[in-house]
Scaffold this motif. Sequence first.
Motif, mmCIF file in Angstrom:
data_model
loop_
_atom_site.group_PDB
_atom_site.id
_atom_site.type_symbol
_atom_site.label_atom_id
_atom_site.label_comp_id
_atom_site.label_asym_id
_atom_site.label_seq_id
_atom_site.Cartn_x
_atom_site.Cartn_y
_atom_site.Cartn_z
ATOM 1 N N TRP A 64 0.816 -1.213 0.000
ATOM 2 C CA TRP A 64 0.000 0.000 0.000
ATOM 3 C C TRP A 64 0.853 1.267 0.000
ATOM 4 N N ASP A 65 2.175 1.079 -0.105
ATOM 5 C CA ASP A 65 3.083 2.230 -0.163
ATOM 6 C C ASP A 65 3.223 2.646 -1.628
ATOM 7 N N PHE A 66 2.645 3.793 -1.978
ATOM 8 C CA PHE A 66 2.610 4.218 -3.371
ATOM 9 C C PHE A 66 4.005 4.344 -3.972
ATOM 10 N N GLU A 67 4.928 4.981 -3.234
ATOM 11 C CA GLU A 67 6.266 5.201 -3.770
ATOM 12 C C GLU A 67 6.969 3.874 -4.055
ATOM 13 N N GLU A 68 6.862 2.938 -3.132
ATOM 14 C CA GLU A 68 7.523 1.641 -3.322
ATOM 15 C C GLU A 68 6.904 0.877 -4.489
ATOM 16 N N VAL A 69 5.580 0.817 -4.535
ATOM 17 C CA VAL A 69 4.904 0.050 -5.581
ATOM 18 C C VAL A 69 5.185 0.643 -6.957
ATOM 19 N N TYR A 70 5.077 1.973 -7.061
ATOM 20 C CA TYR A 70 5.318 2.604 -8.362
ATOM 21 C C TYR A 70 6.755 2.373 -8.817
ATOM 22 N N THR A 71 7.711 2.511 -7.906
ATOM 23 C CA THR A 71 9.124 2.332 -8.259
ATOM 24 C C THR A 71 9.393 0.916 -8.754
ATOM 25 N N GLU A 72 8.846 -0.072 -8.043
ATOM 26 C CA GLU A 72 9.059 -1.475 -8.444
ATOM 27 C C GLU A 72 8.422 -1.758 -9.807
ATOM 28 N N LEU A 73 7.226 -1.250 -10.016
ATOM 29 C CA LEU A 73 6.548 -1.504 -11.286
ATOM 30 C C LEU A 73 7.201 -0.744 -12.437
ATOM 31 N N LEU A 74 7.740 0.437 -12.138
ATOM 32 C CA LEU A 74 8.477 1.179 -13.166
ATOM 33 C C LEU A 74 9.726 0.400 -13.578
ATOM 34 N N ASP A 75 10.423 -0.163 -12.595
ATOM 35 C CA ASP A 75 11.597 -0.986 -12.917
ATOM 36 C C ASP A 75 11.200 -2.180 -13.770
ATOM 37 N N PHE A 76 10.059 -2.786 -13.428
ATOM 38 C CA PHE A 76 9.573 -3.912 -14.225
ATOM 39 C C PHE A 76 9.293 -3.477 -15.663
ATOM 40 N N ALA A 77 8.569 -2.359 -15.831
ATOM 41 C CA ALA A 77 8.192 -1.898 -17.169
ATOM 42 C C ALA A 77 9.412 -1.539 -17.998
ATOM 43 N N GLN A 78 10.389 -0.873 -17.375
ATOM 44 C CA GLN A 78 11.574 -0.447 -18.117
ATOM 45 C C GLN A 78 12.464 -1.628 -18.497
ATOM 46 N N GLY A 79 12.351 -2.722 -17.742
ATOM 47 C CA GLY A 79 13.177 -3.881 -18.055
ATOM 48 C C GLY A 79 12.480 -4.940 -18.893
ATOM 49 N N PHE A 80 11.194 -4.749 -19.170
ATOM 50 C CA PHE A 80 10.423 -5.752 -19.908
ATOM 51 C C PHE A 80 10.682 -5.612 -21.406
ATOM 52 N N PRO A 81 10.881 -6.712 -22.119
ATOM 53 C CA PRO A 81 11.177 -6.653 -23.564
ATOM 54 C C PRO A 81 9.906 -6.488 -24.399
ATOM 55 N N PHE A 82 9.323 -5.309 -24.363
ATOM 56 C CA PHE A 82 8.104 -5.056 -25.148
ATOM 57 C C PHE A 82 8.421 -5.114 -26.643
ATOM 58 N N ASP A 83 7.466 -5.666 -27.395
ATOM 59 C CA ASP A 83 7.614 -5.780 -28.840
ATOM 60 C C ASP A 83 6.272 -5.424 -29.489
ATOM 61 N N PRO A 84 5.929 -4.104 -29.503
ATOM 62 C CA PRO A 84 4.601 -3.685 -29.979
ATOM 63 C C PRO A 84 4.306 -4.051 -31.425
ATOM 64 N N GLU A 85 5.341 -4.283 -32.240
ATOM 65 C CA GLU A 85 5.092 -4.632 -33.635
ATOM 66 C C GLU A 85 4.512 -6.030 -33.766
ATOM 67 N N HIS A 86 4.813 -6.884 -32.793
ATOM 68 C CA HIS A 86 4.371 -8.282 -32.900
ATOM 69 C C HIS A 86 3.424 -8.700 -31.787
ATOM 70 N N GLU A 87 3.238 -7.845 -30.771
ATOM 71 C CA GLU A 87 2.363 -8.192 -29.661
ATOM 72 C C GLU A 87 1.467 -7.005 -29.306
ATOM 73 N N ASP A 88 0.212 -7.291 -28.987
ATOM 74 C CA ASP A 88 -0.700 -6.299 -28.425
ATOM 75 C C ASP A 88 -0.762 -6.539 -26.923
ATOM 76 N N TYR A 89 -0.663 -5.457 -26.142
ATOM 77 C CA TYR A 89 -0.572 -5.600 -24.688
ATOM 78 C C TYR A 89 -1.852 -5.096 -24.018
ATOM 79 N N LEU A 90 -2.328 -5.877 -23.061
ATOM 80 C CA LEU A 90 -3.470 -5.525 -22.233
ATOM 81 C C LEU A 90 -3.027 -5.549 -20.774
ATOM 82 N N VAL A 91 -3.364 -4.524 -20.023
ATOM 83 C CA VAL A 91 -2.953 -4.422 -18.621
ATOM 84 C C VAL A 91 -4.178 -4.654 -17.751
ATOM 85 N N HIS A 92 -4.203 -5.776 -17.052
ATOM 86 C CA HIS A 92 -5.345 -6.183 -16.255
ATOM 87 C C HIS A 92 -5.321 -5.446 -14.912
ATOM 88 N N ILE A 93 -6.318 -4.579 -14.678
ATOM 89 C CA ILE A 93 -6.305 -3.758 -13.457
ATOM 90 C C ILE A 93 -7.444 -4.125 -12.497
#
Length: 531
Positions: A83-112
Amino acid sequence: MAKNTVIGFLGSTLDASKRDSSRWQKWRPTIGLCMQQDLRVDRLILLHGEKHESLARFITQDIASVSPETSVEPHRINFDDAWDFEEVYTELLDFAQGFPFDPEHEDYLVHITTGTHVAQICLFLLTEARFIPGKLLQTQPRRGQPDPSGSWNAIDLDLSRYDSIAQRFAASSRESTSFLKGGIETRNAAFNTIIDEIEQVATRSSAPLLLMGPTGAGKSLLARRIYELKAEKHQLSGPFVEVNCATLKGDNAMSALFGHRKGAFTGAVADRAGLLRSADGGMLFLDEIGELGLDEQAMILRAIEEKRFLPMGSDKEASSKFQLIAGTNLNLIDAVASGAFRDDLFARLNLWTFHLPGLADRKEDIEPNIDYELERYAAAEDTRVTFNKEARERYLAFATGPNAIWSGNFRDLSASITRMATLSPDGRIDRKTVDMEVARLQRLWTSDRGDDDDTQLSAILGAERLTRIDPFDRAQLSEVVKVCRHSASLSAAGRDLFAVSRQSRSSTNDADRLRKYLMKFGLSFDEVRAR
């Protein structure tokens, strides 16, 4: 066909169930999204913490049984406090920046649907900022019927794709721009471009703005409208505080701006908060900032950057958080070069600099501003006044012509309309009233410029006749008048005026040549000499 990849949290509560056949009577979000008839999930990135490893494996097995074509990739993310916004956002930002996104070949859906509310908010923000290049995916149970699959819908955050939203945004932007222009339908393309840019900057930035332009170009009115626009959007909660820096000198400048303690100087009989502190939470407009002394400039710079300053006679700093708009009719670049204005303050102000053109450079906007001034007069005096057709055409021809210099800009125009409306008690401005006003403006501008040549011509021709002569002809006629006034006769004046050209002619009649020139303007040599 591009693959569909879903990214979402394991629902530690919603996805959990008894591990028997009864679980298939329950809606479980992560399982349900893989059971949709109209949604193909090729790949599922399942985010979870270490303590939910067992549940993640169990859910992966159930997905395999209902959607064997779905590849589940568990991804562990541990939060000390989910429930700590700063911690959660930082961890998820690290995840997003390190994830090998390939928009040309994959469509992404974020389940919220799953995860803590904080995690859902963070996924939304990362998707909206395009750190995750996809759409949001929302799932929900079907009401009133036992259906483990539930329903789903995708939310594309590209607002331009939604016609009604795009139309509302466009209308809101038009209203904001019209508001900054005072509701006047201005026609000058350069000015409209400036206003469009100011509207964008004002609503998206709290950085200082610098408005440059001649006196009367509307800097003060525009600053107040920027404040009102931001206040309407709840971006400012404090007041609008305006000060003309040209009126601040010596101790009075320091005291007015930064406040003082009782006894700080002779006459300081009580504490004074100062304008900067009064503007806390709101907007401070420093008009004619180029008139401030160097000491005041240094303190203003610190107040902008640190939101702190030292009142006169105090050993305790005061604080104030305000947005600054500065106005000037000076060329601050020249002032910096001469040492009259601090280069560091200019650099701080120069992030957003807008040059407002004078009225003489916006002739297309004179007519709508005439109508605006008439409406303003009607509201102030509860009396509606209009032009008759001939008078309006005459005034517009003068106002937009080469002889109207508008040295006071919109102040001149406002005063002019007010005078004519006041002198038209029957509610109709006629040709006679316009002619009187044109003559008055010519005298005003001649006096403002200290133009001896135009004063001479006005005395001979009259102000109204002078308005019908092009500036080019005025310059030539002024020189002719000067020579005539200092010559004993028409012939003597002719010889002086045509001294060079007469050398190339075998026969000359300089007097006749000069007489014909003066006749073009309805003048004679004797008349020029007499007046």
